[in-house]
Structures are given as structure tokens and as C-alpha cells.
Design a protein around this motif. Structure first.
Motif, PDB file in Angstrom:
ATOM      1  N   LEU A   1      -0.524  -6.012  12.701  1.00  0.00           N
ATOM      2  CA  LEU A   1       0.382  -6.411  11.614  1.00  0.00           C
ATOM      3  C   LEU A   1      -0.430  -7.211  10.596  1.00  0.00           C
ATOM      4  N   ALA A   2      -0.472  -6.719   9.360  1.00  0.00           N
ATOM      5  CA  ALA A   2      -1.176  -7.455   8.298  1.00  0.00           C
ATOM      6  C   ALA A   2      -0.130  -8.048   7.358  1.00  0.00           C
ATOM      7  N   ILE A   3      -0.353  -9.289   6.956  1.00  0.00           N
ATOM      8  CA  ILE A   3       0.619  -9.942   6.080  1.00  0.00           C
ATOM      9  C   ILE A   3       0.225  -9.710   4.617  1.00  0.00           C
ATOM     10  N   HIS A   4       1.089  -9.013   3.878  1.00  0.00           N
ATOM     11  CA  HIS A   4       0.863  -8.889   2.424  1.00  0.00           C
ATOM     12  C   HIS A   4       1.432 -10.147   1.789  1.00  0.00           C
ATOM     13  N   THR A   5       0.520 -11.087   1.481  1.00  0.00           N
ATOM     14  CA  THR A   5       0.950 -12.408   1.019  1.00  0.00           C
ATOM     15  C   THR A   5       1.333 -12.438  -0.465  1.00  0.00           C
ATOM     16  N   GLY A   6       1.199 -11.302  -1.152  1.00  0.00           N
ATOM     17  CA  GLY A   6       1.580 -11.281  -2.577  1.00  0.00           C
ATOM     18  C   GLY A   6       0.374 -11.458  -3.470  1.00  0.00           C
ATOM     19  N   GLY A   7       0.483 -12.335  -4.457  1.00  0.00           N
ATOM     20  CA  GLY A   7      -0.656 -12.605  -5.340  1.00  0.00           C
ATOM     21  C   GLY A   7      -0.785 -11.641  -6.502  1.00  0.00           C
ATOM     22  N   LEU A   8       0.204 -10.771  -6.669  1.00  0.00           N
ATOM     23  CA  LEU A   8       0.071  -9.717  -7.679  1.00  0.00           C
ATOM     24  C   LEU A   8       0.142 -10.251  -9.108  1.00  0.00           C
ATOM     25  N   GLN A   9       0.666 -11.482  -9.271  1.00  0.00           N
ATOM     26  CA  GLN A   9       0.714 -12.042 -10.623  1.00  0.00           C
ATOM     27  C   GLN A   9      -0.695 -12.245 -11.210  1.00  0.00           C
ATOM     28  N   GLY A  10      -1.702 -12.289 -10.350  1.00  0.00           N
ATOM     29  CA  GLY A  10      -3.067 -12.533 -10.825  1.00  0.00           C
ATOM     30  C   GLY A  10      -3.802 -11.274 -11.286  1.00  0.00           C
ATOM     31  N   VAL A  11      -3.200 -10.109 -11.067  1.00  0.00           N
ATOM     32  CA  VAL A  11      -3.921  -8.863 -11.357  1.00  0.00           C
ATOM     33  C   VAL A  11      -4.150  -8.666 -12.857  1.00  0.00           C
ATOM     34  N   GLU A  12      -3.155  -9.036 -13.655  1.00  0.00           N
ATOM     35  CA  GLU A  12      -3.265  -8.833 -15.105  1.00  0.00           C
ATOM     36  C   GLU A  12      -4.522  -9.524 -15.674  1.00  0.00           C
ATOM     37  N   ALA A  13      -4.715 -10.779 -15.253  1.00  0.00           N
ATOM     38  CA  ALA A  13      -5.878 -11.520 -15.762  1.00  0.00           C
ATOM     39  C   ALA A  13      -7.177 -10.880 -15.294  1.00  0.00           C
ATOM     40  N   MET A  14      -7.214 -10.442 -14.034  1.00  0.00           N
ATOM     41  CA  MET A  14      -8.422  -9.791 -13.519  1.00  0.00           C
ATOM     42  C   MET A  14      -8.692  -8.512 -14.297  1.00  0.00           C
ATOM     43  N   ASN A  15      -7.635  -7.759 -14.608  1.00  0.00           N
ATOM     44  CA  ASN A  15      -7.836  -6.520 -15.372  1.00  0.00           C
ATOM     45  C   ASN A  15      -8.378  -6.786 -16.777  1.00  0.00           C
ATOM     46  N   HIS A  16      -7.966  -7.903 -17.379  1.00  0.00           N
ATOM     47  CA  HIS A  16      -8.550  -8.291 -18.679  1.00  0.00           C
ATOM     48  C   HIS A  16     -10.060  -8.449 -18.553  1.00  0.00           C
ATOM     49  N   ARG A  17     -10.459  -9.154 -17.475  1.00  0.00           N
ATOM     50  CA  ARG A  17     -11.885  -9.406 -17.250  1.00  0.00           C
ATOM     51  C   ARG A  17     -12.638  -8.097 -17.039  1.00  0.00           C
ATOM     52  N   LEU A  18     -12.025  -7.201 -16.228  1.00  0.00           N
ATOM     53  CA  LEU A  18     -12.674  -5.921 -15.921  1.00  0.00           C
ATOM     54  C   LEU A  18     -12.818  -5.060 -17.174  1.00  0.00           C
ATOM     55  N   LYS A  19     -11.768  -5.090 -17.999  1.00  0.00           N
ATOM     56  CA  LYS A  19     -11.781  -4.284 -19.225  1.00  0.00           C
ATOM     57  C   LYS A  19     -12.921  -4.724 -20.143  1.00  0.00           C
ATOM     58  N   LYS A  20     -13.081  -6.044 -20.253  1.00  0.00           N
ATOM     59  CA  LYS A  20     -14.147  -6.588 -21.106  1.00  0.00           C
ATOM     60  C   LYS A  20     -15.510  -6.122 -20.650  1.00  0.00           C
ATOM     61  N   LYS A  21     -15.661  -5.977 -19.319  1.00  0.00           N
ATOM     62  CA  LYS A  21     -16.953  -5.545 -18.773  1.00  0.00           C
ATOM     63  C   LYS A  21     -17.041  -4.032 -18.660  1.00  0.00           C
ATOM     64  N   ASN A  22     -16.028  -3.312 -19.191  1.00  0.00           N
ATOM     65  CA  ASN A  22     -16.011  -1.854 -19.119  1.00  0.00           C
ATOM     66  C   ASN A  22     -15.998  -1.310 -17.700  1.00  0.00           C
ATOM     67  N   LEU A  23     -15.346  -2.048 -16.788  1.00  0.00           N
ATOM     68  CA  LEU A  23     -15.267  -1.601 -15.391  1.00  0.00           C
ATOM     69  C   LEU A  23     -13.887  -1.014 -15.130  1.00  0.00           C
ATOM     70  N   PRO A  24     -13.749  -0.161 -14.099  1.00  0.00           N
ATOM     71  CA  PRO A  24     -12.431   0.393 -13.767  1.00  0.00           C
ATOM     72  C   PRO A  24     -11.443  -0.722 -13.426  1.00  0.00           C
ATOM     73  N   GLN A  25     -10.172  -0.507 -13.772  1.00  0.00           N
ATOM     74  CA  GLN A  25      -9.171  -1.558 -13.547  1.00  0.00           C
ATOM     75  C   GLN A  25      -8.339  -1.299 -12.299  1.00  0.00           C
ATOM     76  N   ILE A  26      -7.580  -2.312 -11.936  1.00  0.00           N
ATOM     77  CA  ILE A  26      -6.779  -2.258 -10.709  1.00  0.00           C
ATOM     78  C   ILE A  26      -5.403  -1.695 -11.024  1.00  0.00           C
ATOM     79  N   ASP A  27      -4.988  -0.683 -10.256  1.00  0.00           N
ATOM     80  CA  ASP A  27      -3.650  -0.102 -10.466  1.00  0.00           C
ATOM     81  C   ASP A  27      -2.609  -1.054  -9.901  1.00  0.00           C
ATOM     82  N   ILE A  28      -1.513  -1.161 -10.605  1.00  0.00           N
ATOM     83  CA  ILE A  28      -0.465  -2.072 -10.142  1.00  0.00           C
ATOM     84  C   ILE A  28       0.891  -1.375 -10.236  1.00  0.00           C
TER      85      ILE A  28
END
Ligand SMILES: *Cc1c(COP(=O)(O)O)cnc(C)c1O
Length: 328
Positions: free
Chosen positions: A301-328
């Protein structure tokens, strides 16, 4: 849609009465969802994900668990506001702000980095916290290191006597008690319970709730396993493994392999992961399954603790570096 579903699905800019708060806090539960493993192993091992991420859109599952008894304690105190701390993308800050808005509690967030004061509207977490009515104050990094020192605090907050202090990340005795409620009786059928580890508070609560035949596995999302100290302070159960083998170099550090894994997992299961916590845990679980760590016929049993509110900011960072982004 009932009231509880409404709260879960919306950003909940509604305020609850005291009776509703207790109703809401008592009713927190989440479902287990089976994840197919056919692509990686012969299926004698089964893996389920406890969807704590579905508790609330912006309040990460485990942050809500950690806040539950703190909120109840605050409501019976005569303090005027909750004061807490966090970094620029903190799930804890988002959770406190959102819970404060819902429960009609005044909240103050002391944020690390004075330069962020001009970034509120560009930063999804700070913008959300501010929209919830959290008063944001920005500390220099030097002050932040000594943030609970009364002299330092008095530079930022005048009426400290009226403040109810909640530590960074929310870990406290009350928080551990809330995390003990993540598991229910039916979860006794699992052999392993896995969770991402930041401060170790959530893992400690889970360990307290495990049956003797169950082993806890904590995936440190930072370099090192220094969280052992917190874990062993709050939990007496030593039937656990804490590893930083899947921390990807440190807190919030990621690479394209992790992103590829997370996006694949999302495509196959329909479950989005976050790059800081749950993505690293799932990656670690898959690696350990492939390496034969888990006994045959194990139930994980793995606990999905959430944390999805942080994905948008990470995707901004990835976009700036021209890296693939995280699907949400
Ligand atoms: C904070 C957090 C954790 C880690 O919780 P700790 O109690 O600090 O170990 C895990 N997952 C998510 C999504 C979090 O926000």
C-alpha cells in the motif's frame, strides 16, 4: 453533490461554521486504488495507492491530516491567528492558508526569501495563499534559519502573544496523531506501507498505526536519512526501512527520467503524481519491485500524499529550461 464532495472538488472559498468544521474534519477518508503492475513484473505482487490526494484540491492529503488536531486545538485556544513558516512552493503554506479560509481562522505565513515579496502574483502557491487571506511576510534567508527565535520573530510580527505557532511542515505531536488516522482496519491486509518522507512526521504517524506483520518503507525526498531522529522520537515501531536511494540528488531536484516515469505512470493509471514527493516514492517502489525486494505475493500500500498544487510551479521551471513537462 453533497457538501463534503463540494469542498473536496472546489477551491472552497466558502467558510464553514464551527459545527461544519468538526463534521468535515471527522469525515476525512480516502479510497485505495489498485495499480496494475503487468508491465514490470509477473503479477504476484499487488500494489494499491491510498488516494489521500483526493481529500482536497489544494490541501495535500497528509498536510490536512497533520493539521486536523492542530485546527481543533486552535479553535479551543484563545489565540487570534495561526502563524507558520514555509518556502516559496510549500504544500504546508497552501494547506494552512486554505484551511484557515475554510474555517474562518486568520493565518500568517512567514516565507523564506525577502525577494519573493514582488513575486506573489507569479508564484502559484503564494498567490493562492494570499487569495485565501493569508497574510504573507517575507524573511531574509539569514533570519529564516533562526525563525522561531522570539527576537527574530518580533522583527516581523508585533503581537506574538496572540499567535498560535505551527512549525514548518506542520510536524508536532498533534500532527502525528492526525497521521495515525490515514490507515483504517481494512488496510491490515497489506504487508508493506510506503510513504514519501520530508520531515518524517507522516511516516511516524503511520508507523504507530501499523500492525506487527506490516513493514513501513519511507522514501526520503532529501539527501540523507536524518529524519530517523524525528521518526524514532514519535514512533516506537522499529519495523521500518528509510532510504534516500530515490531522492534524485536532493529536495525538489528532478531529472528527465523521473518526469518520464511520472508521465508514464499517469498515462497507465490515470493518477497524477507530484515531482517532489509522490513521484520519487513511486519511482522507488517500482525500482524495488524490479530488484526483487518485495516477497512473492506481497501486498503493498503506497500513500498518495497529494502535493499536486506544486506541479504548476515546477512546470514553469521546466518550460524555461526547455525540458518536458509533467502531465497533470
Ligand atoms: C509534506 C509532504 C510530505 C512529507 O511529509 P512529512 O510529514 O514532512 O514527512 C509528503 N508528501 C507530500 C505531498 C507533502 O506535501
Amino acid at each position: 453533490m453533497n457538501y463534503l464532495q463540494y469542498i473536496r472538488n472546489s477551491y472552497s472559498f466558502i467558510e464553514l461554521g464551527k459545527k461544519d468544521i468538526h463534521f468535515f474534519l471527522q469525515k476525512l477518508t480516502s479510497e485505495n486504488q489498485k495499480v496494475g503492475l503487468d508491465e514490470i513484473v509477473d503479477a504476484t505482487i499487488s500494489l494499491h495507492l491510498k488516494r489521500e490526494d483526493t481529500i482536497h484540491k489544494m490541501i495535500s492529503g497528509n498536510k490536512f491530516r497533520k493539521l486536523k488536531y492542530t485546527l481543533i486545538d486552535f479553535l479551543s485556544s484563545n489565540k487570534k491567528a495561526i502563524l507558520t513558516f514555509g518556502g516559496a512552493h510549500s504544500n504546508h503554506i497552501a494547506a494552512v492558508a486554505s484551511a484557515g479560509r475554510m474555517c474562518g481562522i486568520k493565518t500568517i505565513g512567514l516565507i523564506r526569501g525577502e525577494e519573493l515579496i514582488t513575486e506573489i502574483s507569479n508564484n502559484p502557491t503564494l498567490r493562492f495563499a494570499s487569495e485565501c487571506g493569508m497574510q504573507l511576510k517575507f524573511m531574509t534567508r539569514t533570519d529564516y534559519r533562526e525563525k522561531t527565535d522570539p527576537h527574530i520573530l518580533s522583527k516581523y510580527v508585533e503581537d506574538m502573544g496572540d499567535m498560535y505557532l505551527v512549525p514548518e511542515g506542520g510536524t508536532s505531536e498533534l500532527a502525528i496523531k492526525g497521521c495515525e488516522e490515514i490507515l483504517d482496519e481494512l488496510d491490515a491486509s497489506f504487508d508493506y506501507v510506503c510513504v514519501p518522507v520530508g520531515t518524517g512526521g507522516t511516516f511516524a504517524g503511520l508507523l504507530n498505526a501499523l500492525q506487527p506483520h506490516q513493514k513501513g518503507i519511507g522514501y526520503s525526498v532529501l539527501k540523507g536519512t536524518f529524519q530517523k531522529e524525528i521518526i524514532e522520537k514519535y514512533a516506537s515501531n522499529r519495523n521500518y526501512l528509510l532510504t534516500d536511494d530515490y531522492c534524485f540528488g536532493g529536495y525538489a531536484k528532478i531529472d528527465s527520467e523521473l518526469i518520464r516515469f511520472m508521465n508514464n505512470f499517469n498515462r497507465n493509471t490515470g493518477i497524477a503524481l507530484d515531482p517532489v514527493y509522490t513521484g520519487k516514492m513511486m519511482y522507488g517502489i517500482y525500482e524495488m519491485i524490479k530488484a526483487g525486494y518485495f516477497r512473492e505475493n506481497s501486498r503493498i500500500l503506497a500513500i498518495h500524499t497529494g502535493g499536486l498544487q506544486g506541479v504548476e510551479a515546477m512546470n514553469h521551471r521546466l518550460k524555461k529550461k526547455n525540458l518536458p513537462q509533467i502531465d497533470i
